[in-house]
Design an enzyme around this catalytic site. Sequence first.
Site, PDB file in Angstrom:
ATOM      1  N   HIS A 105      54.965  80.115  10.301  1.00 34.79           N
ATOM      2  CA  HIS A 105      53.595  79.843   9.850  1.00 34.79           C
ATOM      3  C   HIS A 105      52.754  79.568  11.106  1.00 34.79           C
ATOM      4  O   HIS A 105      53.264  78.997  12.075  1.00 34.79           O
ATOM      5  CB  HIS A 105      53.645  78.595   8.958  1.00 34.79           C
ATOM      6  CG  HIS A 105      52.359  78.253   8.281  1.00 34.79           C
ATOM      7  ND1 HIS A 105      51.322  77.620   8.927  1.00 34.79           N
ATOM      8  CD2 HIS A 105      51.938  78.436   7.017  1.00 34.79           C
ATOM      9  CE1 HIS A 105      50.318  77.420   8.090  1.00 34.79           C
ATOM     10  NE2 HIS A 105      50.670  77.917   6.916  1.00 34.79           N
ATOM     11  N   ASP A 136      60.193  72.829  11.041  1.00 37.00           N
ATOM     12  CA  ASP A 136      59.076  72.790  10.106  1.00 37.00           C
ATOM     13  C   ASP A 136      59.686  72.885   8.704  1.00 37.00           C
ATOM     14  O   ASP A 136      60.122  73.950   8.274  1.00 37.00           O
ATOM     15  CB  ASP A 136      58.156  73.979  10.413  1.00 37.00           C
ATOM     16  CG  ASP A 136      57.144  74.251   9.313  1.00 37.00           C
ATOM     17  OD1 ASP A 136      57.184  73.578   8.276  1.00 37.00           O
ATOM     18  OD2 ASP A 136      56.319  75.162   9.505  1.00 37.00           O
ATOM     19  N   GLN A 190      58.412  74.032   3.578  1.00 38.81           N
ATOM     20  CA  GLN A 190      58.817  74.753   2.364  1.00 38.81           C
ATOM     21  C   GLN A 190      60.204  74.343   1.870  1.00 38.81           C
ATOM     22  O   GLN A 190      60.676  74.864   0.855  1.00 38.81           O
ATOM     23  CB  GLN A 190      58.792  76.269   2.613  1.00 38.81           C
ATOM     24  CG  GLN A 190      57.414  76.830   2.884  1.00 38.81           C
ATOM     25  CD  GLN A 190      56.446  76.652   1.716  1.00 38.81           C
ATOM     26  OE1 GLN A 190      56.848  76.443   0.579  1.00 38.81           O
ATOM     27  NE2 GLN A 190      55.154  76.731   1.996  1.00 38.81           N
ATOM     28  N   LYS A 196      52.881  69.728  -0.688  1.00 35.89           N
ATOM     29  CA  LYS A 196      53.791  70.796  -1.152  1.00 35.89           C
ATOM     30  C   LYS A 196      55.033  70.190  -1.798  1.00 35.89           C
ATOM     31  O   LYS A 196      55.872  70.912  -2.333  1.00 35.89           O
ATOM     32  CB  LYS A 196      54.225  71.667   0.032  1.00 35.89           C
ATOM     33  CG  LYS A 196      53.090  72.437   0.678  1.00 35.89           C
ATOM     34  CD  LYS A 196      53.606  73.244   1.844  1.00 35.89           C
ATOM     35  CE  LYS A 196      52.497  73.667   2.773  1.00 35.89           C
ATOM     36  NZ  LYS A 196      51.670  74.748   2.259  1.00 35.89           N
ATOM     37  N   CYS A 201      49.164  82.968   6.550  1.00 38.93           N
ATOM     38  CA  CYS A 201      49.178  82.303   7.872  1.00 38.93           C
ATOM     39  C   CYS A 201      50.431  82.684   8.644  1.00 38.93           C
ATOM     40  O   CYS A 201      51.050  81.831   9.306  1.00 38.93           O
ATOM     41  CB  CYS A 201      49.094  80.775   7.733  1.00 38.93           C
ATOM     42  SG  CYS A 201      47.609  80.234   6.910  1.00 38.93           S
TER      43      CYS A 201
HETATM   44  N1  PMP Z   1      54.553  75.422   7.756  1.00 43.06           N
HETATM   45  C1  PMP Z   1      54.824  76.095   6.641  1.00 43.06           C
HETATM   46  C2  PMP Z   1      56.128  76.819   6.526  1.00 43.06           C
HETATM   47  C3  PMP Z   1      53.901  76.109   5.598  1.00 43.06           C
HETATM   48  O1  PMP Z   1      54.166  76.798   4.486  1.00 43.06           O
HETATM   49  C4  PMP Z   1      52.690  75.407   5.745  1.00 43.06           C
HETATM   50  C5  PMP Z   1      51.627  75.421   4.659  1.00 43.06           C
HETATM   51  N2  PMP Z   1      51.378  76.670   4.104  1.00 43.06           N
HETATM   52  C6  PMP Z   1      52.460  74.704   6.924  1.00 43.06           C
HETATM   53  C7  PMP Z   1      53.421  74.726   7.910  1.00 43.06           C
HETATM   54  C8  PMP Z   1      51.214  73.913   7.140  1.00 43.06           C
HETATM   55  O2  PMP Z   1      51.205  72.808   6.292  1.00 43.06           O
HETATM   56  P1  PMP Z   1      49.913  71.881   6.154  1.00 43.06           P
HETATM   57  O3  PMP Z   1      48.758  72.811   5.875  1.00 43.06           O
HETATM   58  O4  PMP Z   1      50.227  70.995   5.003  1.00 43.06           O
HETATM   59  O5  PMP Z   1      49.753  71.156   7.431  1.00 43.06           O
END
Ligand code: PMP
Length: 411
Positions: A126, A203, A206, A229, A369
């Site tokens: 991401h 990270d 998910q 999430k 993203c």
């Molecule tokens: N990493 C991953 C794998 C994500 O799916 C996301 C959110 N789509 C993020 C980072 C970013 O998370 P946040 O917008 O809550 O900071």
Amino acid sequence: MSDTHNWSPESLRRQFPILDRKVHGEPLHYLDNAATTFSPECVHEAMSRYENHYRSNVQRGVYQLGVESTEAYEEARNSAAKFLNATSADEIIFTSGTTFSVNLIAYCLSQSFKPGDEIVVSVAEHHSNFIPWQRLREQCGVEMKLIPVLANGSLDLSQLDTIITDRCRLVAVSHISNVTGSITDLKHITGLAHRQGALVFVDGAQATPHGPVDVQALNVDFYAFSGHKSYGPTGVGVLWGRRELLDALPPFLTGGGMIERVTAQTTRYLSGNRRFEAGTPPIAQVIGLGAALDWLMALPWQEIRDYEQKLSGRLLAGLLDIQGLRLLGEQAVTHRAPIFSFDIESCHSHDVCQILDDYGVALRGGHHCAQPLMDALGLVATSRASIAVFNNESDIDALLVALNKVLEVLR
Ligand code: PMP
């Protein structure tokens, strides 16, 4: 959800009043849980108790309300520590979310990086776990090496022992891809990274929606996730780090609540996690996140996983039946999370998702993203369905029926 024996999809759904609403006159079928999921009523109740009964700042006031809010805040930290199987609550830092946590670690680690040092990131990350490392390349002259992907978008770890060299300082990867739903083999990565003296940042945005995580068993060094999430509030997240590593890092933000002593000349910072929580934190959100994590930990995960796999199987069979559909990630329900990204020949994902919305079906369309991954796969965008514990067969069937309507319009 205290009595795990009484679990049923229906009893679980009743805890999410938002599921009763309609969209364009149709029942809501929400399948964008990888972006943000709903939170159960117990989370809203915990936040409302704070707002209505003991709202006050934390770690400051000696009066009763201040004591109660500090206790609730630290109780949430205990819940986060338990959820991640941290060795102690002192290893938990509350942040605003995964994005903030990655930036915090990237900034703090980079203070000791030198030109010629290497960091390893995957092509499938991401942007939140990609751009902060890319900036370090520009700012510190470190080399950024990429773990490539297979044709289905899962990580290709076959050359990893040549990618991670003795110049590597850090490997940053996601636990589960927000695009492919692929689960990263973290044990393999940490084995190679630690052998070369590199740290591993994960990270977990998910992964945590799909059950408690054991950072000790995974043998990683830093782990981050977002509240919104994981059935919790927006604006809050958790960063876990090994205590000895946190003690060695410089602070990120400076200000109130993170100091031992300030004089006109200099400042001595608190050690460990407290060094990284400058200013008034998002107190209600932290308390709500604690409630969400307690709720998650009380779910019967073996049954939930079987249930999620059943829904995934139903969706997978329907998707693979569609001519010209390319599904990313594993083509089976095992060894993957219930996140399904697909491209339908000659149909743009924004059009697909726009028409699905007319039928009350919420899917995400776009690059998620993850543009470096899209580039590697020769794609611009995909449609993505992501399943949460409250989804049911009717959600899956509604999506498959609506997809057929989409095809009638677009083909
Ligand atoms: N990493 C991953 C794998 C994500 O799916 C996301 C959110 N789509 C993020 C980072 C970013 O998370 P946040 O917008 O809550 O900071």
